[in-house]
Motif scaffolding. Structure first.
Motif, PDB file in Angstrom:
ATOM      1  N   LEU A 138       0.836  -1.204   0.000  1.00  0.00           N
ATOM      2  CA  LEU A 138       0.000   0.000   0.000  1.00  0.00           C
ATOM      3  C   LEU A 138       0.870   1.253   0.000  1.00  0.00           C
ATOM      4  CD1 LEU A 138      -2.991   0.965   0.242  1.00  0.00           C
ATOM      5  CD2 LEU A 138      -2.579   1.147   2.707  1.00  0.00           C
ATOM      6  N   ALA A 139       0.485   2.211  -0.832  1.00  0.00           N
ATOM      7  CA  ALA A 139       1.092   3.539  -0.837  1.00  0.00           C
ATOM      8  C   ALA A 139       0.015   4.569  -0.537  1.00  0.00           C
ATOM      9  CB  ALA A 139       1.746   3.840  -2.180  1.00  0.00           C
ATOM     10  N   ALA A 140       0.387   5.602   0.197  1.00  0.00           N
ATOM     11  CA  ALA A 140      -0.529   6.695   0.519  1.00  0.00           C
ATOM     12  C   ALA A 140      -0.172   7.920  -0.318  1.00  0.00           C
ATOM     13  CB  ALA A 140      -0.441   7.031   2.002  1.00  0.00           C
ATOM     14  N   THR A 141      -1.179   8.728  -0.604  1.00  0.00           N
ATOM     15  CA  THR A 141      -0.978   9.970  -1.348  1.00  0.00           C
ATOM     16  C   THR A 141      -1.564  11.134  -0.561  1.00  0.00           C
ATOM     17  OG1 THR A 141      -1.080   8.876  -3.507  1.00  0.00           O
ATOM     18  CG2 THR A 141      -1.512  11.233  -3.470  1.00  0.00           C
ATOM     19  N   LEU A 142      -0.793  12.197  -0.429  1.00  0.00           N
ATOM     20  CA  LEU A 142      -1.259  13.447   0.173  1.00  0.00           C
ATOM     21  C   LEU A 142      -0.693  14.620  -0.620  1.00  0.00           C
ATOM     22  CD1 LEU A 142      -0.868  13.163   4.069  1.00  0.00           C
ATOM     23  CD2 LEU A 142      -2.998  13.476   2.804  1.00  0.00           C
ATOM     24  N   PRO A 143      -1.367  15.754  -0.592  1.00  0.00           N
ATOM     25  CA  PRO A 143      -0.706  16.958  -1.088  1.00  0.00           C
ATOM     26  C   PRO A 143       0.471  17.289  -0.191  1.00  0.00           C
ATOM     27  CG  PRO A 143      -2.715  17.532   0.078  1.00  0.00           C
ATOM     28  CD  PRO A 143      -2.696  16.045  -0.035  1.00  0.00           C
ATOM     29  N   GLY A 144       1.557  17.771  -0.781  1.00  0.00           N
ATOM     30  CA  GLY A 144       2.636  18.278   0.050  1.00  0.00           C
ATOM     31  C   GLY A 144       2.210  19.564   0.738  1.00  0.00           C
ATOM     32  N   PRO A 145       2.793  19.873   1.886  1.00  0.00           N
ATOM     33  CA  PRO A 145       2.349  21.057   2.637  1.00  0.00           C
ATOM     34  C   PRO A 145       2.613  22.368   1.928  1.00  0.00           C
ATOM     35  CG  PRO A 145       4.329  20.104   3.618  1.00  0.00           C
ATOM     36  CD  PRO A 145       3.838  19.121   2.596  1.00  0.00           C
ATOM     37  N   LEU A 184       4.800   6.909   1.198  1.00  0.00           N
ATOM     38  CA  LEU A 184       3.935   8.081   1.217  1.00  0.00           C
ATOM     39  C   LEU A 184       4.397   9.034   0.129  1.00  0.00           C
ATOM     40  CD1 LEU A 184       1.824  10.054   2.432  1.00  0.00           C
ATOM     41  CD2 LEU A 184       3.620  10.813   4.030  1.00  0.00           C
ATOM     42  N   PHE A 185       3.500   9.296  -0.845  1.00  0.00           N
ATOM     43  CA  PHE A 185       3.767  10.286  -1.874  1.00  0.00           C
ATOM     44  C   PHE A 185       3.213  11.637  -1.415  1.00  0.00           C
ATOM     45  CE2 PHE A 185       3.995   6.477  -4.505  1.00  0.00           C
ATOM     46  CZ  PHE A 185       5.059   6.765  -5.352  1.00  0.00           C
ATOM     47  N   LEU A 186       4.072  12.648  -1.385  1.00  0.00           N
ATOM     48  CA  LEU A 186       3.646  14.019  -1.133  1.00  0.00           C
ATOM     49  C   LEU A 186       3.706  14.760  -2.463  1.00  0.00           C
ATOM     50  CD1 LEU A 186       5.550  14.821   2.200  1.00  0.00           C
ATOM     51  CD2 LEU A 186       3.141  14.163   1.913  1.00  0.00           C
ATOM     52  N   VAL A 187       2.539  15.129  -2.982  1.00  0.00           N
ATOM     53  CA  VAL A 187       2.436  15.731  -4.317  1.00  0.00           C
ATOM     54  C   VAL A 187       2.734  17.221  -4.206  1.00  0.00           C
ATOM     55  CG1 VAL A 187       0.958  16.038  -6.328  1.00  0.00           C
ATOM     56  CG2 VAL A 187       0.734  13.976  -4.919  1.00  0.00           C
ATOM     57  N   GLU A 188       3.829  17.667  -4.840  1.00  0.00           N
ATOM     58  CA  GLU A 188       4.314  19.037  -4.649  1.00  0.00           C
ATOM     59  C   GLU A 188       4.601  19.754  -5.980  1.00  0.00           C
ATOM     60  OE1 GLU A 188       4.476  21.044  -2.293  1.00  0.00           O
ATOM     61  OE2 GLU A 188       5.106  20.177  -0.366  1.00  0.00           O
ATOM     62  N   PRO A 189       3.605  19.924  -6.836  1.00  0.00           N
ATOM     63  CA  PRO A 189       3.875  20.647  -8.099  1.00  0.00           C
ATOM     64  C   PRO A 189       4.230  22.114  -7.907  1.00  0.00           C
ATOM     65  CG  PRO A 189       1.534  20.122  -7.864  1.00  0.00           C
ATOM     66  CD  PRO A 189       2.235  19.388  -6.781  1.00  0.00           C
ATOM     67  N   SER A 190       3.740  22.751  -6.840  1.00  0.00           N
ATOM     68  CA  SER A 190       3.999  24.184  -6.668  1.00  0.00           C
ATOM     69  C   SER A 190       5.464  24.494  -6.405  1.00  0.00           C
ATOM     70  CB  SER A 190       3.144  24.748  -5.526  1.00  0.00           C
ATOM     71  OG  SER A 190       1.779  24.771  -5.873  1.00  0.00           O
ATOM     72  N   LEU A 191       6.235  23.498  -5.975  1.00  0.00           N
ATOM     73  CA  LEU A 191       7.671  23.734  -5.797  1.00  0.00           C
ATOM     74  C   LEU A 191       8.323  24.121  -7.122  1.00  0.00           C
ATOM     75  CD1 LEU A 191       8.634  20.796  -3.416  1.00  0.00           C
ATOM     76  CD2 LEU A 191       8.586  23.231  -2.835  1.00  0.00           C
ATOM     77  N   VAL A 192       7.752  23.668  -8.234  1.00  0.00           N
ATOM     78  CA  VAL A 192       8.263  24.014  -9.559  1.00  0.00           C
ATOM     79  C   VAL A 192       7.549  25.235 -10.120  1.00  0.00           C
ATOM     80  CG1 VAL A 192       8.473  23.234 -11.951  1.00  0.00           C
ATOM     81  CG2 VAL A 192       8.967  21.651 -10.077  1.00  0.00           C
ATOM     82  N   THR A 193       6.229  25.254 -10.052  1.00  0.00           N
ATOM     83  CA  THR A 193       5.458  26.308 -10.723  1.00  0.00           C
ATOM     84  C   THR A 193       5.427  27.615  -9.958  1.00  0.00           C
ATOM     85  OG1 THR A 193       3.360  25.674  -9.674  1.00  0.00           O
ATOM     86  CG2 THR A 193       3.964  24.534 -11.723  1.00  0.00           C
ATOM     87  N   ILE A 208       7.771  20.179   4.859  1.00  0.00           N
ATOM     88  CA  ILE A 208       7.801  18.818   4.310  1.00  0.00           C
ATOM     89  C   ILE A 208       8.387  17.848   5.326  1.00  0.00           C
ATOM     90  CG2 ILE A 208       8.812  17.364   2.512  1.00  0.00           C
ATOM     91  CD1 ILE A 208       8.675  19.855   0.670  1.00  0.00           C
ATOM     92  N   ALA A 209       9.463  18.269   6.001  1.00  0.00           N
ATOM     93  CA  ALA A 209      10.099  17.407   6.993  1.00  0.00           C
ATOM     94  C   ALA A 209       9.148  17.073   8.139  1.00  0.00           C
ATOM     95  CB  ALA A 209      11.365  18.076   7.527  1.00  0.00           C
ATOM     96  N   THR A 210       8.284  18.001   8.503  1.00  0.00           N
ATOM     97  CA  THR A 210       7.301  17.738   9.554  1.00  0.00           C
ATOM     98  C   THR A 210       6.378  16.593   9.163  1.00  0.00           C
ATOM     99  OG1 THR A 210       7.319  20.021  10.371  1.00  0.00           O
ATOM    100  CG2 THR A 210       5.334  18.730  10.818  1.00  0.00           C
ATOM    101  N   VAL A 211       5.909  16.598   7.917  1.00  0.00           N
ATOM    102  CA  VAL A 211       5.027  15.526   7.452  1.00  0.00           C
ATOM    103  C   VAL A 211       5.807  14.221   7.324  1.00  0.00           C
ATOM    104  CG1 VAL A 211       3.366  14.819   5.703  1.00  0.00           C
ATOM    105  CG2 VAL A 211       3.663  17.251   6.215  1.00  0.00           C
ATOM    106  N   ALA A 212       7.005  14.299   6.775  1.00  0.00           N
ATOM    107  CA  ALA A 212       7.818  13.093   6.579  1.00  0.00           C
ATOM    108  C   ALA A 212       8.113  12.400   7.903  1.00  0.00           C
ATOM    109  CB  ALA A 212       9.115  13.448   5.858  1.00  0.00           C
ATOM    110  N   ALA A 213       8.275  13.168   8.956  1.00  0.00           N
ATOM    111  CA  ALA A 213       8.611  12.596  10.260  1.00  0.00           C
ATOM    112  C   ALA A 213       7.437  11.862  10.903  1.00  0.00           C
ATOM    113  CB  ALA A 213       9.101  13.697  11.202  1.00  0.00           C
TER     114      ALA A 213
END
Length: 338
Positions: A138-145, A184-193, A208-213
């Motif tokens: 199982l993999a989880a998906t969330l928006p990145g912070p 856990l995938f954190l979806v972070e397109p805004s880091l580029v755009t 991001i580190a807060t969520v990763a921890a």
């Protein structure tokens, strides 16, 4: 030896059979979109959608199986748009395409929701009961912070850094309620755009580190729509606490992503965006494998624990048959590479 893993960060297209039924059940106006308290009929319909997503991934042979996020009317803004501390505003364009989401206006302190955890529990149960699931996790998906904060409107915290931190704490609390998951995938397109201003990179990476921890699973920060800026890339490698960064190799500036790895090193693993999530042309498995080999040839001195073979964006833009074909191509590419 690098492990090759076929996976996606979820956000799949609704099956054709579900579109009309759900439209009739939910209504046709902005106010009829999900608010987190849907009827049993709607819950049941999405349960069937979720089951189909799990079957699609198992049939394709993906190594990691996601919930698919069929309920997410608002793409990656969903965890906020169904939250009690959020009021939804006007319709906003979702990045540079013809999809839209409701502006989540945060009007109170963000407490625990559990909405995504409930979705993931149901996917976990499906995976446990599915035939042929022994080799899939199982993999989880969330928006990145960072991206979630950029997509939302702050009417509560009054400070950009404090708002990002609050979003991160909210997401971390959601992750703590998740069932067991491998990635856990954190979806972070805004880091580029819409990257952080110079000097503010650490605010984003700290979030991001807060969520990763909050999880013992491997964490992938999945970017899209082009290459990361050099300084931000270096901050992400050093500070975000991620096991892997996702790099868009479909975008025209893919050489910039290669340069970043050559110049600044990399996380222990990498996720490579190898199939085009917004184009109906289906890549051959051999083409996907060649893209992996091309990337690896550019950085022969780097060794990675794991390479995730992924789309470069979410797949919800595609017709159902094309999304399934892209899943098949990713999974088959891992066999070509063996």
């Amino acid at each position: 030896m690098t492990e090759r893993v076929a996976a996606t960060p979820g956000l799949y297209p609704l099956p054709d059979w579900a579109k009309e039924t759900l439209s009739n059940l939910k209504g046709h106006q902005k106010g009829d979109l999900l608010s987190g308290d849907e009827s049993e009929a709607i819950v049941g319909e999405y349960a069937e959608v979720r089951a189909e997503y799990v079957d699609d991934q198992l049939d394709a042979g993906l190594d990691l199986v996601t919930e698919g996020q069929g309920r997410w009317d608002d793409m990656i803004a969903h965890p906020l748009t169904v939250h009690d501390a959020v009021e939804t505003g006007g319709i906003v364009r979702y990045y540079d395409n013809n999809n839209f989401y409701r502006d989540p206006r945060v009007v109170d302190d963000l407490g625990f929701s559990g909405d995504v955890a409930r979705e993931l529990e149901r996917a976990s149960d499906l995976l446990a009961d599915a035939d042929g699931a022994a080799d899939a996790s199982l993999a989880a998906t969330l928006p990145g912070p960072y991206s979630l904060a950029r997509l939302a409107t702050d009417e509560q915290y009054g400070d950009e850094a404090e708002f990002q931190a609050a979003i991160a704490e909210f997401l971390a609390g959601e992750v703590e309620a998740f069932p067991a998951h491998e990635t856990l995938f954190l979806v972070e397109p805004s880091l580029v755009t819409d990257p952080p201003a110079e000097g503010e990179e650490s605010t984003a990476t700290d979030a991001i580190a807060t969520v990763a921890a909050a999880t013992d699973a491997d964490v992938v920060v999945q970017t899209s729509y082009g290459a990361l800026g050099e300084k931000l890339y270096a901050h992400l490698v050093d500070e975000a606490g991620a096991d892997a960064l996702g790099l868009d190799l479909v975008a025209g500036d893919r050489d910039d992503s290669v340069y970043n790895v050559q110049e600044f090193g990399a996380t222990d693993s990498l996720a490579l965006g190898l199939v085009d999530g917004q184009n109906t042309l289906v890549e051959e498995p051999e083409t996907v494998a060649e893209r992996v080999e091309w990337f690896e040839s550019q950085i022969p001195n780097e060794a990675f624990d794991r390479t995730y073979l992924t789309p470069n964006t979410e797949l919800f833009y595609l017709p159902t048959n094309k999304y399934r074909a892209k899943l098949n191509a990713l999974a088959a590419a891992t066999e070509v590479l063996d």
